[in-house]
Design an enzyme around this catalytic site. Structure first.
Site, PDB file in Angstrom:
ATOM      1  N   LEU A 229       0.852  -1.195   0.000  1.00  0.00           N
ATOM      2  CA  LEU A 229       0.000   0.000   0.000  1.00  0.00           C
ATOM      3  C   LEU A 229       0.889   1.247   0.000  1.00  0.00           C
ATOM      4  O   LEU A 229       1.799   1.370   0.822  1.00  0.00           O
ATOM      5  CB  LEU A 229      -0.942   0.006   1.200  1.00  0.00           C
ATOM      6  N   ILE A 230       0.619   2.146  -0.949  1.00  0.00           N
ATOM      7  CA  ILE A 230       1.458   3.350  -1.105  1.00  0.00           C
ATOM      8  C   ILE A 230       0.587   4.594  -0.974  1.00  0.00           C
ATOM      9  O   ILE A 230      -0.499   4.660  -1.564  1.00  0.00           O
ATOM     10  CB  ILE A 230       2.148   3.361  -2.495  1.00  0.00           C
TER      11      ILE A 230
ATOM     12  N   SER B  68       1.078  11.524  -8.242  1.00  0.00           N
ATOM     13  CA  SER B  68       2.202  12.118  -8.985  1.00  0.00           C
ATOM     14  C   SER B  68       3.531  11.625  -8.419  1.00  0.00           C
ATOM     15  O   SER B  68       3.568  10.913  -7.410  1.00  0.00           O
ATOM     16  CB  SER B  68       2.137  13.647  -8.877  1.00  0.00           C
TER      17      SER B  68
ATOM     18  N   GLY C 227       5.641   8.463  -5.655  1.00  0.00           N
ATOM     19  CA  GLY C 227       4.605   7.481  -5.303  1.00  0.00           C
ATOM     20  C   GLY C 227       4.044   6.815  -6.549  1.00  0.00           C
ATOM     21  O   GLY C 227       3.885   5.589  -6.609  1.00  0.00           O
TER      22      GLY C 227
ATOM     23  N   SER D  56      14.044  12.256   3.595  1.00  0.00           N
ATOM     24  CA  SER D  56      14.781  13.184   2.734  1.00  0.00           C
ATOM     25  C   SER D  56      16.171  13.347   3.334  1.00  0.00           C
ATOM     26  O   SER D  56      16.354  13.075   4.527  1.00  0.00           O
ATOM     27  CB  SER D  56      14.063  14.532   2.739  1.00  0.00           C
TER      28      SER D  56
ATOM     29  N   TYR E 213      10.122  22.216   6.809  1.00  0.00           N
ATOM     30  CA  TYR E 213      10.125  20.936   6.077  1.00  0.00           C
ATOM     31  C   TYR E 213      11.179  20.005   6.692  1.00  0.00           C
ATOM     32  O   TYR E 213      10.904  18.842   6.988  1.00  0.00           O
ATOM     33  CB  TYR E 213      10.419  21.190   4.600  1.00  0.00           C
TER      34      TYR E 213
HETATM   35  P1  NAD Z   1       4.853  15.171  -5.388  1.00  0.00           P
HETATM   36  O1  NAD Z   1       4.306  16.481  -4.978  1.00  0.00           O
HETATM   37  O2  NAD Z   1       4.837  14.811  -6.829  1.00  0.00           O
HETATM   38  O3  NAD Z   1       4.138  13.978  -4.604  1.00  0.00           O
HETATM   39  C1  NAD Z   1       3.637  14.087  -3.311  1.00  0.00           C
HETATM   40  C2  NAD Z   1       2.319  13.367  -3.272  1.00  0.00           C
HETATM   41  O4  NAD Z   1       1.773  13.410  -1.945  1.00  0.00           O
HETATM   42  C3  NAD Z   1       1.301  14.039  -4.203  1.00  0.00           C
HETATM   43  O5  NAD Z   1       0.705  13.056  -5.005  1.00  0.00           O
HETATM   44  C4  NAD Z   1       0.314  14.662  -3.234  1.00  0.00           C
HETATM   45  O6  NAD Z   1      -0.994  14.755  -3.757  1.00  0.00           O
HETATM   46  C5  NAD Z   1       0.406  13.696  -2.075  1.00  0.00           C
HETATM   47  N1  NAD Z   1      -0.178  14.235  -0.852  1.00  0.00           N
HETATM   48  C6  NAD Z   1       0.023  15.437  -0.275  1.00  0.00           C
HETATM   49  N2  NAD Z   1      -0.763  15.566   0.807  1.00  0.00           N
HETATM   50  C7  NAD Z   1      -1.459  14.422   0.919  1.00  0.00           C
HETATM   51  C8  NAD Z   1      -2.431  13.935   1.828  1.00  0.00           C
HETATM   52  N3  NAD Z   1      -2.872  14.688   2.843  1.00  0.00           N
HETATM   53  N4  NAD Z   1      -2.920  12.682   1.655  1.00  0.00           N
HETATM   54  C9  NAD Z   1      -2.508  11.904   0.629  1.00  0.00           C
HETATM   55  N5  NAD Z   1      -1.608  12.319  -0.277  1.00  0.00           N
HETATM   56  C10 NAD Z   1      -1.094  13.561  -0.130  1.00  0.00           C
HETATM   57  O7  NAD Z   1       6.336  15.122  -4.834  1.00  0.00           O
HETATM   58  P2  NAD Z   1       7.357  13.887  -4.668  1.00  0.00           P
HETATM   59  O8  NAD Z   1       8.679  14.458  -4.939  1.00  0.00           O
HETATM   60  O9  NAD Z   1       6.919  12.713  -5.423  1.00  0.00           O
HETATM   61  O10 NAD Z   1       7.245  13.624  -3.097  1.00  0.00           O
HETATM   62  C11 NAD Z   1       7.049  12.342  -2.538  1.00  0.00           C
HETATM   63  C12 NAD Z   1       7.793  12.233  -1.220  1.00  0.00           C
HETATM   64  O11 NAD Z   1       9.190  12.340  -1.464  1.00  0.00           O
HETATM   65  C13 NAD Z   1       7.453  13.315  -0.201  1.00  0.00           C
HETATM   66  O12 NAD Z   1       7.321  12.732   1.085  1.00  0.00           O
HETATM   67  C14 NAD Z   1       8.655  14.243  -0.242  1.00  0.00           C
HETATM   68  O13 NAD Z   1       8.852  14.908   0.988  1.00  0.00           O
HETATM   69  C15 NAD Z   1       9.753  13.248  -0.539  1.00  0.00           C
HETATM   70  N6  NAD Z   1      10.958  13.859  -1.124  1.00  0.00           N
HETATM   71  C16 NAD Z   1      10.880  14.581  -2.292  1.00  0.00           C
HETATM   72  C17 NAD Z   1      12.027  15.165  -2.799  1.00  0.00           C
HETATM   73  C18 NAD Z   1      12.012  15.990  -4.062  1.00  0.00           C
HETATM   74  O14 NAD Z   1      12.975  16.742  -4.294  1.00  0.00           O
HETATM   75  N7  NAD Z   1      11.013  15.896  -4.911  1.00  0.00           N
HETATM   76  C19 NAD Z   1      13.246  15.005  -2.133  1.00  0.00           C
HETATM   77  C20 NAD Z   1      13.298  14.250  -0.967  1.00  0.00           C
HETATM   78  C21 NAD Z   1      12.138  13.683  -0.476  1.00  0.00           C
END
Ligand code: NAD
Length: 357
Positions: free
Chosen positions: A6-7, A12, A15, A140, A197
């Site tokens: 489960l993810i 986007s 995930g 992160s 963050y």
């Molecule tokens: P993203 O914005 O594409 O994906 C984040 C997802 O979380 C989105 O689909 C959004 O709709 C969802 N989301 C937000 N609030 C939510 C809620 N209340 N319930 C359910 N879903 C919710 O960005 P990403 O880069 O794919 O981020 C995914 C994870 O990776 C995050 O935890 C982020 O902190 C982590 N991360 C991202 C980066 C980066 O540079 N992109 C770096 C390190 C860690």
């Protein structure tokens, strides 16, 4: 039998890519429950999943900020049986602290910290009963903490620092070449204006460090994935929010520094050092499939110097002063931070990164 995964946050980015990668596994080893807050945003996932949808992948609504939504979703899973829980949903927040309301900060914690805690609280009891399961948390590099000190690693790091300082004295600074620029940019960008963050990710790392010990007793595994910048909508969403920010409460110097130095270099760094969400998905798959998965999994070796600084000096002074000098006193104590670059070659730190190959 297929393992149920489960993810969270699959509309986007990372995930979505993990969901598609696992659902398209040639050996059909996984049944993926891809969840998202708003099912109206399923289009991209549906397209990427193709024929896997309805076979190895199902969709569910789940808002990690809602107790009811979390309970409803988990209760709808057959026998509540989840083998692997991937806590991926997360949001960013950028800007001078003075300009951000506490209410806004709480929403970040509600998603990144309590969202993950809600999920684990709901899924963990069944895993404990079955004496099986794996909990993955998308953290992160900004959630990295220097609490653990591996003595052997520290000595090696200090050894590297010493050797490097000798090279510096001998005037061999130039050897560092283009990585010097990368490293400088990296440090300048990552340490400031992400305060809330970073705190939310630190919080979840602390929570996981504590939980992992108890879970071990029940044969439930816990792993953190710690990416650096990743090319997803994540950065753009934060930048959009900035466009609306009024910067009230912050002094002019801070605002200028933020707008003229931080924002441009932040864009550069995503460009130069960002990894793809597909790469992070492959790293995650590797962690899932490992017989004895590691607790911490950095995905980008360029970030090992940040960890190295914590290993090299557990009082925290080296990190704080190196960052300070890079940001505000650029050049003078650059050597201290550059010395840490040497740690990239430190094998104990190299082992900390995970890669798909
Ligand atoms: P993203 O914005 O594409 O994906 C984040 C997802 O979380 C989105 O689909 C959004 O709709 C969802 N989301 C937000 N609030 C939510 C809620 N209340 N319930 C359910 N879903 C919710 O960005 P990403 O880069 O794919 O981020 C995914 C994870 O990776 C995050 O935890 C982020 O902190 C982590 N991360 C991202 C980066 C980066 O540079 N992109 C770096 C390190 C860690």
């Amino acid at each position: 039998a297929q393992r149920v995964v489960l993810i969270t946050g699959c509309s986007s980015g990372i995930g979505l890519r993990i969901a598609v990668l696992l659902a398209k596994d040639e050996q059909r080893r996984y049944h993926v429950i891809a969840t998202m807050r708003n099912l109206q945003k399923k289009k991209e996932l549906v397209e990427a999943a193709g024929e896997a949808l309805g076979n190895t992948l199902t969709l569910q609504a789940l808002d990690v900020c809602s107790d009811d939504s979390v309970k409803q979703c988990i209760s709808s899973v057959k026998d509540r049986h989840i083998d692997i829980l991937i806590n991926n949903a997360g949001v960013g927040l950028l800007g001078p602290l003075e300009s951000i309301s506490v209410e806004r900060m709480k929403t970040v914690f509600d998603t990144n910290f309590f969202g993950t805690v809600r999920m684990i609280k709901e899924v963990m009891p069944d895993m404990k009963k079955r004496r099986a399961g794996h909990i993955i948390v998308m953290s992160s590099v900004m959630g990295m903490q220097g609490k653990r000190v591996d003595t052997r690693g520290r000595q090696r790091t200090l050894g590297s620092l010493f050797l490097y300082s000798q090279e510096l004295k001998a005037g061999e600074v130039e050897n560092v070449g283009s990585r010097q620029w990368e490293f400088t940019l990296l440090l300048r960008q990552r340490v400031v204006f992400n305060d809330i963050y970073a705190a939310s990710k630190f919080a979840i790392e602390g929570f996981c460090e504590s939980m992992a010990v108890q879970l071990l007793k029940f044969n439930v595994k816990m792993s953190l994935i710690e990416p650096g910048p990743v090319h997803t909508e994540f950065e753009a969403k934060m930048m959009d929010e900035l466009a609306e920010m009024e910067f009230s409460g912050a002094d002019q110097d801070t605002v200028r520094y933020f707008k003229d130095v931080y924002v441009p270099s932040s864009c550069d760094i995503f460009e130069a050092m960002g990894q793809t969400p597909e790469y992070i998905a492959k790293c995650t798959q590797k962690v899932i499939e490992s017989r004895s998965p590691r607790f911490r999994n950095l995905t980008n070796s360029l970030y090992t110097p940040i960890v190295a600084m914590k290993y090299a000096d557990e009082t925290g002074g080296l990190s704080v002063h190196a960052f300070y000098n890079l940001l505000f006193n650029f050049g003078s104590l650059m050597h201290v931070a550059m010395a840490v670059l040497k740690c990239l070659t430190c094998s104990c730190l190299r082992r900390r990164t995970v890669s798909p190959d």
